[in-house]
Design an enzyme around this catalytic site. Structure first.
Site, PDB file in Angstrom:
ATOM      1  N   GLU A 182       5.092-175.689  -5.932  1.00 33.62           N
ATOM      2  CA  GLU A 182       5.885-176.558  -6.655  1.00 33.62           C
ATOM      3  C   GLU A 182       6.804-175.837  -7.497  1.00 33.62           C
ATOM      4  O   GLU A 182       7.960-176.523  -7.521  1.00 33.62           O
ATOM      5  CB  GLU A 182       5.306-177.724  -7.362  1.00 33.62           C
ATOM      6  CG  GLU A 182       4.488-178.534  -6.162  1.00 33.62           C
ATOM      7  CD  GLU A 182       3.570-179.510  -7.076  1.00 33.62           C
ATOM      8  OE1 GLU A 182       4.110-180.849  -6.799  1.00 33.62           O
ATOM      9  OE2 GLU A 182       2.547-179.116  -7.621  1.00 33.62           O
TER      10      GLU A 182
HETATM   11  N1  MCN Z   1      -0.547-169.305  -2.793  1.00 35.65           N
HETATM   12  C1  MCN Z   1      -0.582-167.822  -2.806  1.00 35.65           C
HETATM   13  N2  MCN Z   1      -0.527-167.123  -3.784  1.00 35.65           N
HETATM   14  C2  MCN Z   1      -0.649-167.636  -4.997  1.00 35.65           C
HETATM   15  C3  MCN Z   1      -0.498-169.246  -5.142  1.00 35.65           C
HETATM   16  C4  MCN Z   1      -0.640-170.021  -3.966  1.00 35.65           C
HETATM   17  O1  MCN Z   1      -0.658-167.378  -1.428  1.00 35.65           O
HETATM   18  N3  MCN Z   1      -0.600-167.171  -6.073  1.00 35.65           N
HETATM   19  C5  MCN Z   1      -0.583-170.014  -1.565  1.00 35.65           C
HETATM   20  C6  MCN Z   1      -1.783-170.853  -1.376  1.00 35.65           C
HETATM   21  O2  MCN Z   1      -2.881-170.029  -0.720  1.00 35.65           O
HETATM   22  C7  MCN Z   1      -1.495-172.098  -0.547  1.00 35.65           C
HETATM   23  C8  MCN Z   1      -0.030-172.080  -0.890  1.00 35.65           C
HETATM   24  O3  MCN Z   1       0.615-170.871  -1.632  1.00 35.65           O
HETATM   25  O4  MCN Z   1      -1.324-171.923   0.855  1.00 35.65           O
HETATM   26  C9  MCN Z   1       0.376-173.161  -1.807  1.00 35.65           C
HETATM   27  O5  MCN Z   1      -0.732-173.242  -2.984  1.00 35.65           O
HETATM   28  P1  MCN Z   1      -0.830-174.100  -4.152  1.00 35.65           P
HETATM   29  O6  MCN Z   1       0.450-174.047  -4.870  1.00 35.65           O
HETATM   30  O7  MCN Z   1      -1.973-173.941  -4.616  1.00 35.65           O
HETATM   31  O8  MCN Z   1      -0.476-175.544  -3.637  1.00 35.65           O
HETATM   32  P2  MCN Z   1      -1.613-176.398  -2.439  1.00 35.65           P
HETATM   33  O9  MCN Z   1      -2.297-175.612  -1.637  1.00 35.65           O
HETATM   34  O10 MCN Z   1      -2.187-177.387  -3.588  1.00 35.65           O
HETATM   35  O11 MCN Z   1      -0.485-177.272  -1.849  1.00 35.65           O
HETATM   36  C10 MCN Z   1       0.232-178.314  -2.314  1.00 35.65           C
HETATM   37  C11 MCN Z   1       1.749-178.136  -2.606  1.00 35.65           C
HETATM   38  C12 MCN Z   1       2.306-179.207  -2.984  1.00 35.65           C
HETATM   39  S1  MCN Z   1       1.470-180.160  -4.405  1.00 35.65           S
HETATM   40  C13 MCN Z   1       3.266-179.971  -1.954  1.00 35.65           C
HETATM   41  S2  MCN Z   1       3.743-181.534  -2.682  1.00 35.65           S
HETATM   42  C14 MCN Z   1       3.794-178.990  -1.076  1.00 35.65           C
HETATM   43  C15 MCN Z   1       3.468-177.737  -1.057  1.00 35.65           C
HETATM   44  O12 MCN Z   1       2.175-177.197  -1.382  1.00 35.65           O
HETATM   45  N4  MCN Z   1       3.922-179.709   0.280  1.00 35.65           N
HETATM   46  C16 MCN Z   1       4.176-178.990   1.123  1.00 35.65           C
HETATM   47  N5  MCN Z   1       3.908-177.034  -0.095  1.00 35.65           N
HETATM   48  C17 MCN Z   1       4.110-177.486   1.145  1.00 35.65           C
HETATM   49  N6  MCN Z   1       4.665-176.712   2.071  1.00 35.65           N
HETATM   50  C18 MCN Z   1       4.881-177.363   3.129  1.00 35.65           C
HETATM   51  N7  MCN Z   1       5.327-176.488   4.392  1.00 35.65           N
HETATM   52  N8  MCN Z   1       4.743-178.924   3.361  1.00 35.65           N
HETATM   53  C19 MCN Z   1       4.060-179.464   2.715  1.00 35.65           C
HETATM   54  O13 MCN Z   1       3.960-180.841   2.662  1.00 35.65           O
END
Ligand code: MCN
Ligand code: FES
Ligand code: FES
Length: 908
Positions: free
Chosen positions: A866
């Site tokens: 986000e």
């Molecule tokens: N990640 C990483 N290294 C980090 C942090 C995160 O590699 N230090 C990677 C994670 O492994 C994950 C991705 O980044 O694959 C996002 O991680 P995170 O921020 O923890 O979010 P969530 O997995 O909970 O995903 C939800 C988040 C939200 S809230 C929305 S809304 C959203 C988003 O991710 N919707 C998306 N990204 C999106 N991306 C796509 N393509 N489509 C959506 O609907």
């Protein structure tokens, strides 16, 4: 009917079809080639692209009567297969081109059409091509897709080999922090990945097709509903109204704040007494085919008594406004913020005081895949509902009592999701499918049209914000006063939490010691508010980061340096009154400063009388987690082949599979296990433990910690006294448990009535730099470059995180300049809603990272999803001001608004 003989993917096919049928429907429904996807179904997204007689065509708008006899047609299935990828498909995987992957087949087919004609395209040629063929992507920001085409062209020209292009594991076998392609990439780029609509086509015969009778007004009493004529229509099995709902016919918003004046039971599944918004469902037609169901929809008679529609919060708050939900005031929740001392005397003495009013619009999510789901009774007689839900257990709790089923009898499964961005935190099709399956006892399928996707799913809730800063003579902000009004539509889901986000993020990033403010949640008759990426922060930062520039201007200082002076440093606290997890903003600003200076120089050089260049900055922060003690559970189980990880980490397109794999692999490294030995078992409530929803960028931190905990326990159990590890057979022989349960809960507290607490374990930080060109003749703004310096902690997967950043920036450009869902007659297609196509997004997207390890993050990670959409739009708005002196305070910054601003400046 017509007969056509065509060559399809190299095979001669005789097609007998309706002349009016679309090529897309024939390919998908008759030939069952579901690699070709349908998004908008009206020629605006390119998901359905195929090559016909050497031309890229959108098959959803190509009628069979226009397909020439003998046409040579290539679909994604004819381009490459999982075992034999085309260079484009390989390039897509190594550049992270497939996030949700729903657009990927269409893009790859389209790119094949380009490379067939031109093997040496420039980046601009590629961008022109995708623009011309209307290939739309909501996830990637397009840059990785152009990178992929350029590399595929190099392969096809013989400059590099497929092996050279392919990802190679580093010598130490570590994938954490690498560009390892996500496990689901190959299925996505070959069209073999099956989304909800693809599964729907492969359900057993006898499955009922559902279509909805929906309200076409925004507020009304229901006088009567007559289904008798519809029931007699051909192929109709049942027409269901509220009388057929076995439960209490309400979706609950799961109110958790005791001060909420509503009880949360405000959203009807099938309207009974009232219509609360356009699109509310009044009846469901269940029939043998979609066509029969739709024909019967037209025959349902509904008589309504119209009520005044309150289409924005201001109207709904007026003294003479009637209660939309009788018995609950339209202003149903209030959240104060009170930090430090009373602000009034501080404002009085402050050297500088600035104030402003801001409005951020109702942003539509616009995933390429429209909403879709199916339901049936499984082998244990559970009602199984498959959908795009990103909150399986949460949604189950919201709908169970409403549809009339005990929670243990309700199974929720996530389909691969073609984009989401938060709207599927809210139930959409789930309760409708549940009602239909319970009433008929049959498998049921429901696929929204793109019109329904736009008009009848939740939206980002608009905020009206009044904000005031008081600063000392050096520009240090001493006090902030805020009022924010949240237009949340008719349904309460997450409205109170969203309002709290205003308290948490207006002014975030700066150690402001004294804050007073009040947020109010307002019920209206416009689209219901559901979470949207960065939930509450784009609204908050629009006010506080615009006002920061206004303060800099008033003081005559540089806006980046004013931010530098104010950003969190040791001893500062967040607006919630707690210490930030890390103090990285000064360093992020240091990283971006040279880019900022270059950008200012460039702007000066490249401005002309007609096209003014400008530069803007903003900071953005978001938390990782649901507020308070958010937690998750995961299992790690040793198998003869390796380790199986079970949990719920919803796949929204963000890369849940990759995050899960990277986190588990890093945790299991002592075992020397290879990535392909780790199996992922995810997103089915009957099979795996609860990891919680994919919202609030929480999964990498919260679910990641649970995965790590389960793997740590397994590794510990396998450890021998001499430090080596037991094999699977040894574990079995010694009777040591193979399955280990990992749990993690954030050590956090909810905010109190003053908005004070320690709500979130980690935060992500970003500094945005926008360069724009404003055409002062037309008011049009073009973003020419975006730069983001971000800290998301240690990066689990570089390809995924880059993709998150690019995609978020692109959505920020849309939010700043074009996207809206306001006019129910106008904002009903992708184009009309202001969807950003490739030429709206600059190829110049630059990312810089600081990887500050987080103590509360698994292997040091914070979240990532986000942060890129927290405030890129404000950097753009600040850049517009820098370019031409027009401050846009109501988004989006459409050309006519910029032009009006320019004209009123001239008039002064
Ligand atoms: N990640 C990483 N290294 C980090 C942090 C995160 O590699 N230090 C990677 C994670 O492994 C994950 C991705 O980044 O694959 C996002 O991680 P995170 O921020 O923890 O979010 P969530 O997995 O909970 O995903 C939800 C988040 C939200 S809230 C929305 S809304 C959203 C988003 O991710 N919707 C998306 N990204 C999106 N991306 C796509 N393509 N489509 C959506 O609907
Ligand atoms: Fe055909 Fe969108 S252009 S589905
Ligand atoms: Fe393009 Fe999701 S990857 S829409």
């Amino acid at each position: 009917m017509i007969k056509k003989v065509v060559s399809l993917n190299g095979a001669i096919k005789t097609l007998v079809t309706d002349p009016e049928a679309t090529l897309a429907d024939v390919i998908r429904k008759q030939l069952k080639l579901t690699g070709t996807k349908i998004g908008c179904c009206n020629g605006q997204c390119g998901a359905c692209s195929v090559i016909m007689n050497e031309k890229v065509v959108r098959s959803c708008v190509t009628k069979m009567k226009r397909v020439p006899e003998g046409a040579v047609i290539t679909t994604i299935e004819g381009i490459g297969t999982p075992d034999n990828l085309h260079a484009l498909q390989l390039a897509w995987t190594v550049h992270g081109g497939a996030q949700c992957g729903f657009c990927s087949p269409g893009f790859i087919v389209s790119a094949k059409g380009l490379l067939d004609q031109n093997l040496e395209p420039t980046r601009d040629d590629v961008r022109d091509w995708f623009q011309k063929h209307r290939n739309a992507c909501r996830c990637t920001g397009y840059k990785p897709l152009v990178d992929a085409v350029m590399d595929a062209a190099r392969v096809l020209r013989g400059e590099i080999t497929m092996e050279e292009l392919a990802y190679k594991l580093p010598a130490d076998g570590k994938i954490w922090g690498s560009k390892y392609p996500r496990p689901s990439a190959v299925a996505k780029v070959t069209g073999t990945g099956e989304y909800g609509a693809d599964l729907g086509l492969k359900l057993p015969s006898g499955t009922l097709q559902l279509k909805l009778v929906q309200a076409n007004v925004s507020h009304a009493n229901i006088l009567f509903i007559d289904t008798s004529e519809a029931e007699k229509m051909p192929g109709v099995y049942r027409v269901l109204t509220h009388k057929d709902v076995k439960g209490k016919n309400r979706i609950t918003g799961l109110i958790t704040f005791p001060t909420n004046k509503g009880d949360g039971w405000d959203r009807p599944i099938l309207c009974d007494t009232k219509v609360f918004q356009f699109g509310d469902t009044i009846a469901i037609v269940c029939a043998d085919t979609e066509e029969h169901a739709q024909a019967a929809v037209e025959k349902v008679k509904v008589e309504l008594e119209l009520l005044p529609p309150y289409m924005n919060a201001i109207d709904a708050m007026a003294d003479d406004a009637i209660e939309i939900h009788p018995g609950t005031p339209n202003v149903y929740f209030e959240q104060k913020i009170a930090k430090g001392e009373d602000t009034a005397p501080i404002m009085e003495k402050a050297d500088y005081v600035v104030e402003g009013s801001f409005y951020l619009q109702r942003q539509p999510h616009l995933p390429i895949e429209p909403d879709v789901g199916l339901a049936y009774f499984d082998e244990e007689d559970r009602l199984a509902i498959h959908s795009k839900s990103i909150a399986l257990n949460f949604n189950a709790a919201q709908i169970a009592a409403g549809i009339g089923i005990e929670l243990p009898k309700l199974r929720m499964v996530q389909n691969p999701s073609g984009g989401n961005f938060g709207y599927k935190f809210s139930p959409t099709v789930e309760a409708l499918l549940g009602v239909a399956a319970l009433a008929t006892g049959k498998p049921v399928f429901l696929n929204y049209s793109y019109y329904q996707q736009i008009t009848y799913t939740g939206k980002r809730s608009p905020f009206f914000i009044d904000l005031k800063y008081g600063a000392d003579k050096d520009g240090k902000i001493l006090a902030m006063e805020s009022q924010w009004v949240v237009d949340h539509g008719p349904y309460s889901e997450a409205g109170d939490l969203l309002t709290l986000k205003g308290a948490q993020f207006i002014g975030a990033g700066y150690g402001i010691p004294n804050i007073r403010g009040l947020g109010r949640t307002v019920c209206t008759n416009h689209a219901w508010g559901s979470p949207f990426r960065s939930f509450g922060s784009p609204q908050s930062f629009f006010a506080s980061e615009s006002l920061m520039d206004m303060l800099a201007e008033k003081m005559g200082v540089d806006p980046l340096e004013l931010r530098y002076k104010n950003v969190y440093r040791a001893g500062d606290t967040t607006p919630s009154g707690c210490s930030p997890d890390v103090f990285v903003l000064p360093e992020l600003i240091d990283m971006i400063r040279p880019k900022y200076k270059e950008a200012l120089e460039r702007a000066k050089k490249e401005s002309t009388d007609d096209k003014k260049r400008g530069v803007g900055v903003s900071i953005g922060i978001y938390g990782c987690g649901l507020d308070g003690p958010d937690g998750a559970e995961a299992w790690a189980e040793l198998t003869p082949e390796g380790v199986t990880i079970s949990t719920i980490w919803h796949e929204t397109g963000q890369g849940a599979d990759m995050g899960c794999l990277a986190t588990a692999h890093e945790s299991l490294r002592p075992l020397g296990i290879k990535p392909e030995q780790i199996k992922l078992n995810m997103n089915d409530t009957a099979r795996v433990p609860d990891g919680g929803p994919a919202g609030g960028s929480r999964s990498q931190v919260i679910v990641g910690n649970a995965i790590k905990a389960s793997c740590d326990l397994l590794v510990e159990a396998m450890k021998k006294a001499d430090g080596s590890y037991r094999t699977y057979d040894e574990m079995v022989a010694e009777g040591i448990p193979l399955k280990h349960v990992g749990k993690w809960a954030a050590p956090c507290t909810n905010c109190d009535e003053n908005g004070q607490g320690n709500p979130l374990p980690n935060y992500m930080y970003g500094v945005f730099l926008a360069e724009v060109e404003v055409n002062v003749k037309t008011g049009e703004t073009q973003v020419v470059k975006m730069t983001l310096a971000a800290d998301v902690g240690k990066i689990a997967n570089k390809l995924v995180v880059d993709g998150q950043m690019y995609g978020g920036l692109a959505q920020g450009i849309g939010l700043a300049l074009s996207e809206n869902f306001e006019d129910l007659n106008k904002h009903t297609t992708m184009v009309a809603c202001g969807f950003p196509y490739i030429k709206d997004i600059p190829d110049a997207l630059e990312l810089m990272y600081l990887e500050t390890p987080r103590i509360l993050g698994p292997h040091g990670a914070a979240g990532a999803g986000e942060v890129p959409l927290t405030s890129p739009h404000v950097a753009i708005i600040n850049a517009i001001y820098n370019a031409c002196g027009v401050r846009i305070s109501q988004l989006p910054a459409l050309p006519e608004k910029v032009l009006a601003g320019l004209q009123s400046k001239c008039g002064k």
